[in-house]
Design a protein around this motif. Structure first.
Motif, PDB file in Angstrom:
ATOM      1  N   LEU A  67       0.831  -1.199   0.000  1.00  0.00           N
ATOM      2  CA  LEU A  67       0.000   0.000   0.000  1.00  0.00           C
ATOM      3  C   LEU A  67       0.872   1.258   0.000  1.00  0.00           C
ATOM      4  CD1 LEU A  67      -2.794   1.246   0.090  1.00  0.00           C
ATOM      5  CD2 LEU A  67      -2.784   1.000   2.581  1.00  0.00           C
ATOM      6  N   ALA A  68       1.971   1.199   0.739  1.00  0.00           N
ATOM      7  CA  ALA A  68       2.895   2.333   0.792  1.00  0.00           C
ATOM      8  C   ALA A  68       3.434   2.645  -0.597  1.00  0.00           C
ATOM      9  CB  ALA A  68       4.034   2.029   1.759  1.00  0.00           C
ATOM     10  N   ASP A  69       3.816   1.622  -1.325  1.00  0.00           N
ATOM     11  CA  ASP A  69       4.306   1.827  -2.694  1.00  0.00           C
ATOM     12  C   ASP A  69       3.236   2.485  -3.550  1.00  0.00           C
ATOM     13  OD1 ASP A  69       6.778   0.823  -2.210  1.00  0.00           O
ATOM     14  OD2 ASP A  69       6.344  -1.193  -2.952  1.00  0.00           O
ATOM     15  N   LEU A  70       2.026   2.010  -3.409  1.00  0.00           N
ATOM     16  CA  LEU A  70       0.928   2.502  -4.250  1.00  0.00           C
ATOM     17  C   LEU A  70       0.669   3.992  -4.052  1.00  0.00           C
ATOM     18  CD1 LEU A  70      -1.422   1.548  -6.213  1.00  0.00           C
ATOM     19  CD2 LEU A  70      -2.854   1.573  -4.164  1.00  0.00           C
ATOM     20  N   VAL A  71       0.673   4.434  -2.804  1.00  0.00           N
ATOM     21  CA  VAL A  71       0.311   5.829  -2.546  1.00  0.00           C
ATOM     22  C   VAL A  71       1.534   6.728  -2.414  1.00  0.00           C
ATOM     23  CG1 VAL A  71      -1.869   5.214  -1.481  1.00  0.00           C
ATOM     24  CG2 VAL A  71       0.159   5.457  -0.048  1.00  0.00           C
ATOM     25  N   GLY A  72       2.737   6.156  -2.579  1.00  0.00           N
ATOM     26  CA  GLY A  72       3.933   6.979  -2.579  1.00  0.00           C
ATOM     27  C   GLY A  72       4.321   7.498  -1.210  1.00  0.00           C
ATOM     28  N   LEU A  73       3.975   6.755  -0.183  1.00  0.00           N
ATOM     29  CA  LEU A  73       4.376   7.135   1.165  1.00  0.00           C
ATOM     30  C   LEU A  73       5.341   6.114   1.723  1.00  0.00           C
ATOM     31  CD1 LEU A  73       1.021   8.268   2.851  1.00  0.00           C
ATOM     32  CD2 LEU A  73       2.970   9.697   2.229  1.00  0.00           C
ATOM     33  N   ASP A  74       6.044   6.499   2.767  1.00  0.00           N
ATOM     34  CA  ASP A  74       6.930   5.586   3.447  1.00  0.00           C
ATOM     35  C   ASP A  74       6.129   4.493   4.164  1.00  0.00           C
ATOM     36  OD1 ASP A  74       9.979   5.627   4.198  1.00  0.00           O
ATOM     37  OD2 ASP A  74       8.901   4.952   5.982  1.00  0.00           O
ATOM     38  N   ARG A  75       6.734   3.313   4.335  1.00  0.00           N
ATOM     39  CA  ARG A  75       6.077   2.228   5.088  1.00  0.00           C
ATOM     40  C   ARG A  75       5.643   2.702   6.469  1.00  0.00           C
ATOM     41  NH1 ARG A  75      10.311  -1.267   4.312  1.00  0.00           N
ATOM     42  NH2 ARG A  75      10.693  -1.365   6.528  1.00  0.00           N
ATOM     43  N   THR A  76       6.532   3.465   7.121  1.00  0.00           N
ATOM     44  CA  THR A  76       6.247   3.873   8.498  1.00  0.00           C
ATOM     45  C   THR A  76       5.051   4.833   8.558  1.00  0.00           C
ATOM     46  OG1 THR A  76       7.727   5.787   8.441  1.00  0.00           O
ATOM     47  CG2 THR A  76       8.689   3.670   9.035  1.00  0.00           C
ATOM     48  N   VAL A  77       4.966   5.691   7.584  1.00  0.00           N
ATOM     49  CA  VAL A  77       3.838   6.629   7.550  1.00  0.00           C
ATOM     50  C   VAL A  77       2.549   5.874   7.272  1.00  0.00           C
ATOM     51  CG1 VAL A  77       2.896   8.656   6.407  1.00  0.00           C
ATOM     52  CG2 VAL A  77       5.353   8.453   6.758  1.00  0.00           C
ATOM     53  N   THR A  78       2.627   4.963   6.334  1.00  0.00           N
ATOM     54  CA  THR A  78       1.446   4.191   5.969  1.00  0.00           C
ATOM     55  C   THR A  78       0.897   3.408   7.155  1.00  0.00           C
ATOM     56  OG1 THR A  78       2.322   3.984   3.731  1.00  0.00           O
ATOM     57  CG2 THR A  78       0.535   2.493   4.350  1.00  0.00           C
ATOM     58  N   THR A  79       1.785   2.780   7.907  1.00  0.00           N
ATOM     59  CA  THR A  79       1.320   1.972   9.038  1.00  0.00           C
ATOM     60  C   THR A  79       0.725   2.865  10.131  1.00  0.00           C
ATOM     61  OG1 THR A  79       1.915   0.091  10.417  1.00  0.00           O
ATOM     62  CG2 THR A  79       3.466   1.900  10.362  1.00  0.00           C
ATOM     63  N   ARG A  80       1.282   4.061  10.283  1.00  0.00           N
ATOM     64  CA  ARG A  80       0.738   4.967  11.307  1.00  0.00           C
ATOM     65  C   ARG A  80      -0.634   5.487  10.907  1.00  0.00           C
ATOM     66  NH1 ARG A  80       3.882   9.162  11.524  1.00  0.00           N
ATOM     67  NH2 ARG A  80       5.581   7.673  11.403  1.00  0.00           N
ATOM     68  N   TYR A  81      -0.779   5.851   9.637  1.00  0.00           N
ATOM     69  CA  TYR A  81      -2.080   6.318   9.168  1.00  0.00           C
ATOM     70  C   TYR A  81      -3.092   5.185   9.195  1.00  0.00           C
ATOM     71  CZ  TYR A  81       0.111  10.669   7.687  1.00  0.00           C
ATOM     72  OH  TYR A  81       0.760  11.870   7.657  1.00  0.00           O
ATOM     73  N   ALA A  82      -2.629   3.975   8.892  1.00  0.00           N
ATOM     74  CA  ALA A  82      -3.523   2.815   8.965  1.00  0.00           C
ATOM     75  C   ALA A  82      -4.012   2.636  10.398  1.00  0.00           C
ATOM     76  CB  ALA A  82      -2.808   1.564   8.471  1.00  0.00           C
ATOM     77  N   SER A  83      -3.151   2.901  11.366  1.00  0.00           N
ATOM     78  CA  SER A  83      -3.560   2.795  12.767  1.00  0.00           C
ATOM     79  C   SER A  83      -4.634   3.818  13.105  1.00  0.00           C
ATOM     80  CB  SER A  83      -2.336   3.009  13.682  1.00  0.00           C
ATOM     81  OG  SER A  83      -1.394   1.985  13.484  1.00  0.00           O
ATOM     82  N   ARG A  84      -4.459   5.028  12.582  1.00  0.00           N
ATOM     83  CA  ARG A  84      -5.477   6.061  12.792  1.00  0.00           C
ATOM     84  C   ARG A  84      -6.813   5.630  12.214  1.00  0.00           C
ATOM     85  NH1 ARG A  84      -3.703  11.929  10.832  1.00  0.00           N
ATOM     86  NH2 ARG A  84      -1.497  11.826  11.351  1.00  0.00           N
ATOM     87  N   LEU A  85      -6.750   5.119  10.987  1.00  0.00           N
ATOM     88  CA  LEU A  85      -7.987   4.703  10.317  1.00  0.00           C
ATOM     89  C   LEU A  85      -8.601   3.498  11.027  1.00  0.00           C
ATOM     90  CD1 LEU A  85      -6.723   5.122   6.646  1.00  0.00           C
ATOM     91  CD2 LEU A  85      -8.507   6.492   7.754  1.00  0.00           C
ATOM     92  N   GLU A  86      -7.747   2.660  11.596  1.00  0.00           N
ATOM     93  CA  GLU A  86      -8.242   1.502  12.340  1.00  0.00           C
ATOM     94  C   GLU A  86      -8.986   1.970  13.595  1.00  0.00           C
ATOM     95  OE1 GLU A  86      -5.212  -0.985  14.005  1.00  0.00           O
ATOM     96  OE2 GLU A  86      -6.433  -2.799  13.895  1.00  0.00           O
ATOM     97  N   LYS A  87      -8.378   2.926  14.280  1.00  0.00           N
ATOM     98  CA  LYS A  87      -9.026   3.477  15.483  1.00  0.00           C
ATOM     99  C   LYS A  87     -10.373   4.088  15.146  1.00  0.00           C
ATOM    100  CE  LYS A  87      -5.143   4.476  18.506  1.00  0.00           C
ATOM    101  NZ  LYS A  87      -3.899   5.220  18.221  1.00  0.00           N
ATOM    102  N   ALA A  88     -10.460   4.675  13.956  1.00  0.00           N
ATOM    103  CA  ALA A  88     -11.715   5.304  13.533  1.00  0.00           C
ATOM    104  C   ALA A  88     -12.716   4.272  13.011  1.00  0.00           C
ATOM    105  CB  ALA A  88     -11.433   6.344  12.459  1.00  0.00           C
ATOM    106  N   GLY A  89     -12.294   3.006  12.951  1.00  0.00           N
ATOM    107  CA  GLY A  89     -13.209   1.946  12.536  1.00  0.00           C
ATOM    108  C   GLY A  89     -13.353   1.792  11.037  1.00  0.00           C
ATOM    109  N   LEU A  90     -12.453   2.407  10.275  1.00  0.00           N
ATOM    110  CA  LEU A  90     -12.577   2.356   8.814  1.00  0.00           C
ATOM    111  C   LEU A  90     -11.713   1.272   8.189  1.00  0.00           C
ATOM    112  CD1 LEU A  90     -12.500   6.204   8.099  1.00  0.00           C
ATOM    113  CD2 LEU A  90     -14.468   4.741   8.587  1.00  0.00           C
ATOM    114  N   VAL A  91     -10.699   0.842   8.917  1.00  0.00           N
ATOM    115  CA  VAL A  91      -9.744  -0.134   8.389  1.00  0.00           C
ATOM    116  C   VAL A  91      -9.569  -1.244   9.412  1.00  0.00           C
ATOM    117  CG1 VAL A  91      -7.255  -0.466   7.998  1.00  0.00           C
ATOM    118  CG2 VAL A  91      -8.459   1.377   6.810  1.00  0.00           C
TER     119      VAL A  91
END
Lengths: 155, 155
Positions: A67-91
């Motif tokens: 997913l990080a490759d796809l959106v052009g973000l670093d792995r670390t950023v992607t996992t952190r944003y995924a955590s945010r989205l997970e907390k929000a119940g979207l992921v």
DNA sequence: TATTGTTATACTCTATAACTATA
DNA sequence: TATAGTTATAGAGTATAACAATA
């Protein structure tokens, strides 16, 4: 007759006009404004997590690295944003059956609803912007925008 | 026949295609990549100071506040970037005759050369991307991109 | 009192480095 | 040894607050 400014010349050729309009759309503030406008009505998403959510919808369930490759973000950023989205119940996160190191990310039902709302919002804005154009013109515009994207972007 | 993915549907309508291509162009990483590519060959300019320099060229000599409005940045950011560009010899500060609180920003000769180089670079990239299109198509594209900008942007 | 330019401070976003677990 | 995910740290970029000078 138009008065030419000595400091800057009047924009004339189509290519110059494209450069100016494109430059305006890319301005940081304008980009942020558009993203904020899009995500304002959708709980749990903001202008930074939006590309991650949207990318996950495009690619389907996948790992953080891909997913990080796809959106052009670093792995670390992607996992952190995924955590945010997970907390929000979207992921949702789930163990990967094939590779126990990996974590599979996927959209929840609520996440899918959020993506649908975001897309509808973007397409409504675009439709409004393009309503005065003919279907043929819209088709030309779509094709050329894709060409521009392919020429400008690395991947 | 194309297989429809249950997770995401295949993009079909021109508006959807525009949304996807446009989204890709707006992705932070892609925007930064393009700006870096443009400014790589020009001394003293980077992807952050580029909009300030470019805006100053568009508007002509002006104050920091007005320039800030034009490029959508905060006054404080604009003045700091102007300082960077001044150190690089591309921008000059001068007292404002009418309002002694104000400082007039203008391009130096070197600054004008830098702007010309940046514009040439951007237009070369665009020309390459559009070379397979007819003049009529380019004209349609220019007009519609301007329409999109006007519809999307606040000012 | 309001505004211009500037500096100082705090905050957000992103990347680099380091850690754990698994291949 | 290398890779996936994650966390911790540090570095840019940007905005908010505060200041001096002028309107």
């Amino acid at each position: 007759m138009r008065v030419l400014c000595t400091y800057d010349r009047v924009v004339t050729t189509p290519t110059e006009r494209i450069a100016v309009a494109f430059g305006a759309l890319l301005l940081r503030g304008n980009r942020a404004h558009l993203y904020d406008r899009l995500t304002a009505d959708v709980d749990g998403v903001d202008s930074t997590t939006y590309p991650v959510l949207s990318g996950l919808a495009r690619t389907g369930p996948t790992t953080a690295s891909r997913l990080a490759d796809l959106v052009g973000l670093d792995r670390t950023v992607t996992t952190r944003y995924a955590s945010r989205l997970e907390k929000a119940g979207l992921v949702a996160r789930a163990a990967d059956a094939d590779d126990r190191r990996a974590t599979r990310l996927s959209l929840t039902d609520e996440g899918r609803r959020a993506v649908a709302a975001l897309r509808a919002g973007l397409e409504a804005i675009l439709a409004e912007a393009l309503e005065t154009s003919s279907p043929e013109e819209v088709e030309v515009f779509a094709r050329m925008l894709e060409r521009l994207r392919d020429a400008l972007l690395p991947g």
